[in-house]
Design an enzyme around this catalytic site. Structure first.
Site, mmCIF file in Angstrom:
data_model
loop_
_atom_site.group_PDB
_atom_site.id
_atom_site.type_symbol
_atom_site.label_atom_id
_atom_site.label_comp_id
_atom_site.label_asym_id
_atom_site.label_seq_id
_atom_site.Cartn_x
_atom_site.Cartn_y
_atom_site.Cartn_z
ATOM 1 N N ASN A 9 -27.407 11.299 -17.406
ATOM 2 C CA ASN A 9 -28.372 12.015 -16.559
ATOM 3 C C ASN A 9 -28.531 13.419 -17.121
ATOM 4 O O ASN A 9 -27.651 14.260 -16.963
ATOM 5 C CB ASN A 9 -27.837 12.047 -15.113
ATOM 6 C CG ASN A 9 -28.730 12.864 -14.194
ATOM 7 O OD1 ASN A 9 -29.813 13.299 -14.584
ATOM 8 N ND2 ASN A 9 -28.281 13.077 -12.971
ATOM 9 N N TRP A 10 -29.659 13.648 -17.765
ATOM 10 C CA TRP A 10 -29.877 14.939 -18.434
ATOM 11 C C TRP A 10 -30.275 16.046 -17.462
ATOM 12 O O TRP A 10 -30.396 17.199 -17.860
ATOM 13 C CB TRP A 10 -30.966 14.810 -19.504
ATOM 14 C CG TRP A 10 -30.626 13.869 -20.619
ATOM 15 C CD1 TRP A 10 -29.421 13.256 -20.858
ATOM 16 C CD2 TRP A 10 -31.505 13.434 -21.669
ATOM 17 N NE1 TRP A 10 -29.503 12.471 -21.977
ATOM 18 C CE2 TRP A 10 -30.765 12.556 -22.501
ATOM 19 C CE3 TRP A 10 -32.829 13.694 -21.976
ATOM 20 C CZ2 TRP A 10 -31.324 11.952 -23.626
ATOM 21 C CZ3 TRP A 10 -33.394 13.088 -23.091
ATOM 22 C CH2 TRP A 10 -32.644 12.233 -23.911
ATOM 23 N N LYS A 11 -30.544 15.690 -16.220
ATOM 24 C CA LYS A 11 -30.974 16.660 -15.205
ATOM 25 C C LYS A 11 -32.125 17.511 -15.765
ATOM 26 O O LYS A 11 -32.962 16.987 -16.499
ATOM 27 C CB LYS A 11 -29.780 17.495 -14.748
ATOM 28 C CG LYS A 11 -28.615 16.596 -14.283
ATOM 29 C CD LYS A 11 -27.524 17.312 -13.587
ATOM 30 C CE LYS A 11 -26.438 16.306 -13.194
ATOM 31 N NZ LYS A 11 -25.341 16.880 -12.450
ATOM 32 N N HIS A 99 -29.345 11.071 -5.760
ATOM 33 C CA HIS A 99 -28.362 11.971 -6.370
ATOM 34 C C HIS A 99 -28.055 13.086 -5.379
ATOM 35 O O HIS A 99 -28.943 13.554 -4.656
ATOM 36 C CB HIS A 99 -28.929 12.544 -7.681
ATOM 37 C CG HIS A 99 -27.871 13.218 -8.493
ATOM 38 N ND1 HIS A 99 -27.392 14.468 -8.183
ATOM 39 C CD2 HIS A 99 -27.170 12.799 -9.577
ATOM 40 C CE1 HIS A 99 -26.439 14.796 -9.058
ATOM 41 N NE2 HIS A 99 -26.285 13.798 -9.917
ATOM 42 N N GLU A 101 -27.729 16.117 -5.736
ATOM 43 C CA GLU A 101 -28.575 17.314 -5.903
ATOM 44 C C GLU A 101 -29.919 17.127 -5.206
ATOM 45 O O GLU A 101 -30.491 18.087 -4.686
ATOM 46 C CB GLU A 101 -28.742 17.609 -7.406
ATOM 47 C CG GLU A 101 -27.435 18.128 -8.000
ATOM 48 C CD GLU A 101 -27.234 17.822 -9.483
ATOM 49 O OE1 GLU A 101 -28.196 17.431 -10.159
ATOM 50 O OE2 GLU A 101 -26.087 17.975 -9.950
ATOM 51 N N GLU A 171 -20.389 9.320 -6.950
ATOM 52 C CA GLU A 171 -20.295 10.660 -7.527
ATOM 53 C C GLU A 171 -19.767 11.634 -6.472
ATOM 54 O O GLU A 171 -20.561 12.179 -5.681
ATOM 55 C CB GLU A 171 -21.672 11.137 -8.000
ATOM 56 C CG GLU A 171 -22.295 10.286 -9.082
ATOM 57 C CD GLU A 171 -23.261 11.078 -9.956
ATOM 58 O OE1 GLU A 171 -23.133 10.996 -11.168
ATOM 59 O OE2 GLU A 171 -24.121 11.798 -9.407
ATOM 60 N N GLY A 177 -20.149 18.566 -12.263
ATOM 61 C CA GLY A 177 -20.361 19.819 -12.982
ATOM 62 C C GLY A 177 -19.244 20.826 -12.785
ATOM 63 O O GLY A 177 -19.408 22.010 -13.120
ATOM 64 N N SER A 217 -17.978 14.895 -13.892
ATOM 65 C CA SER A 217 -17.144 15.443 -14.972
ATOM 66 C C SER A 217 -16.508 14.378 -15.862
ATOM 67 O O SER A 217 -15.388 14.546 -16.339
ATOM 68 C CB SER A 217 -16.079 16.397 -14.399
ATOM 69 O OG SER A 217 -16.697 17.498 -13.770
ATOM 70 N N GLY A 238 -23.257 13.527 -16.673
ATOM 71 C CA GLY A 238 -24.160 14.677 -16.723
ATOM 72 C C GLY A 238 -23.930 15.473 -18.000
ATOM 73 O O GLY A 238 -24.398 15.100 -19.078
ATOM 74 N N GLY A 239 -23.183 16.562 -17.888
ATOM 75 C CA GLY A 239 -22.990 17.509 -18.995
ATOM 76 C C GLY A 239 -22.643 16.857 -20.322
ATOM 77 O O GLY A 239 -23.230 17.197 -21.361
HETATM 78 P P1 13P Z 1 -21.389 16.038 -14.668
HETATM 79 O O1 13P Z 1 -20.970 14.906 -15.577
HETATM 80 O O2 13P Z 1 -21.968 17.194 -15.406
HETATM 81 O O3 13P Z 1 -20.267 16.415 -13.749
HETATM 82 O O4 13P Z 1 -22.572 15.488 -13.758
HETATM 83 C C1 13P Z 1 -22.422 14.280 -13.106
HETATM 84 C C2 13P Z 1 -23.709 13.883 -12.517
HETATM 85 O O5 13P Z 1 -24.184 14.499 -11.579
HETATM 86 C C3 13P Z 1 -24.408 12.734 -13.097
HETATM 87 O O6 13P Z 1 -25.452 12.308 -12.299
#
Ligand code: 13P
Length: 254
Positions: A9-11, A99, A101, A171, A177, A217, A238-239
């Site tokens: 997920n590149w956000k 998600h 967010e 999640e 993050g 993470s 994510g990251g």
């Molecule tokens: P991180 O891997 O950066 O913690 O993000 C997880 C995430 O929200 C994937 O959707």
């Protein structure tokens, strides 16, 4: 048989050239990644790069593209929204729904999320449905109840056929993050619980077929241990999905 899935997920990151380069670097020598129909990779770029990334992976099997969101409406005067039908039209196969967010910053409720999932099914997209608790809920040991309610108020309104098309991502919000990953045991415990809830609301055969991903993470160092757990079928990353080498290592860890 349930699939093993590594989704990035590149956000709201990367420009177009970076997005293309990332996909190329992850997939370079893609045979080494040992993908097959039961072990797949999903990239989830911003809407504006979906078309480009779909073209980039077009000749590859077992690599797919997900949108990060879709509208709950079919079409119409909804300025700024993107319909599931449009995603299908450009060749997207998955869509992330719910998600944390989106729930937190854009006030997406379970009712709205359910409508988004319905739109996804109408247009042959597979939803990646996210659930997970905030820190204070975890600290009060109320996370099982919290997750059960997220499932009951959205996911369990689906038919058996719809649920079988759905991927679940657990999640925990406190792990997103933050660099603070759930331990493999903590994650496994919740994944097992989610599967038990599915078995109770549908049946054990269905529960056994659903892929449940862990997100929060995940990195090149901790992925293998997380993925070694019985009920963890992959990751929503994510990251670390923004770094080609790390994402490759994560794909190879499953
Ligand atoms: P991180 O891997 O950066 O913690 O993000 C997880 C995430 O929200 C994937 O959707």
């Amino acid at each position: 048989m349930r699939k093993k899935i590594i989704a990035g997920n590149w956000k709201m990151h990367l420009n177009k050239a970076e997005a293309i380069e990332l996909v190329e670097s992850v997939l370079v020598g893609s045979k080494d990644l040992d993908l097959d129909e039961n072990k797949i990779v999903v990239f989830s770029p911003s809407f504006v790069y979906l078309d480009t990334i779909v073209s980039k992976i077009a000749s590859l099997s077992n690599v797919f593209v997900a949108a990060q969101n879709c509208s709950e409406y079919e079409q119409g005067a909804y300025t700024g929204e993107v319909a599931a039908k449009m995603l299908q039209n450009v060749g997207v196969q998955f869509v992330i729904v719910g998600h944390s967010e989106r729930r937190q910053y854009f006030n997406e409720t379970n009712i709205v999320l359910h409508q988004k999932m319905k739109q996804a099914f109408v247009h042959k997209l597979q939803p990646i449905f996210c659930c997970g608790e905030p820190l204070e809920i975890r600290e009060n040991q109320e996370h099982f109840l919290f997750i059960q309610q997220q499932l009951e108020n959205c996911l369990f309104l689906l038919s058996e056929e719809e649920l079988l098309q759905t991927v679940i991502a657990y999640e925990p919000i406190w792990a997103i993050g933050t660099g603070k990953t759930a331990t493999p045991e903590q994650a496994q415990e919740v994944h097992h619980f989610i599967r038990k809830c599915i078995a109770e609301n549908y049946n054990a055969t269905i529960a056994d077929q659903i892929s449940i991903l862990y997100g929060g993470s995940v990195n090149a160092q901790n992925a293998a241990q997380l993925f070694s757990q019985a009920d963890i079928d992959g990751g929503l990353v994510g990251g670390a999905s923004l770094k080609a080498q790390d994402f490759r290592t994560i794909i190879l860890s499953i």
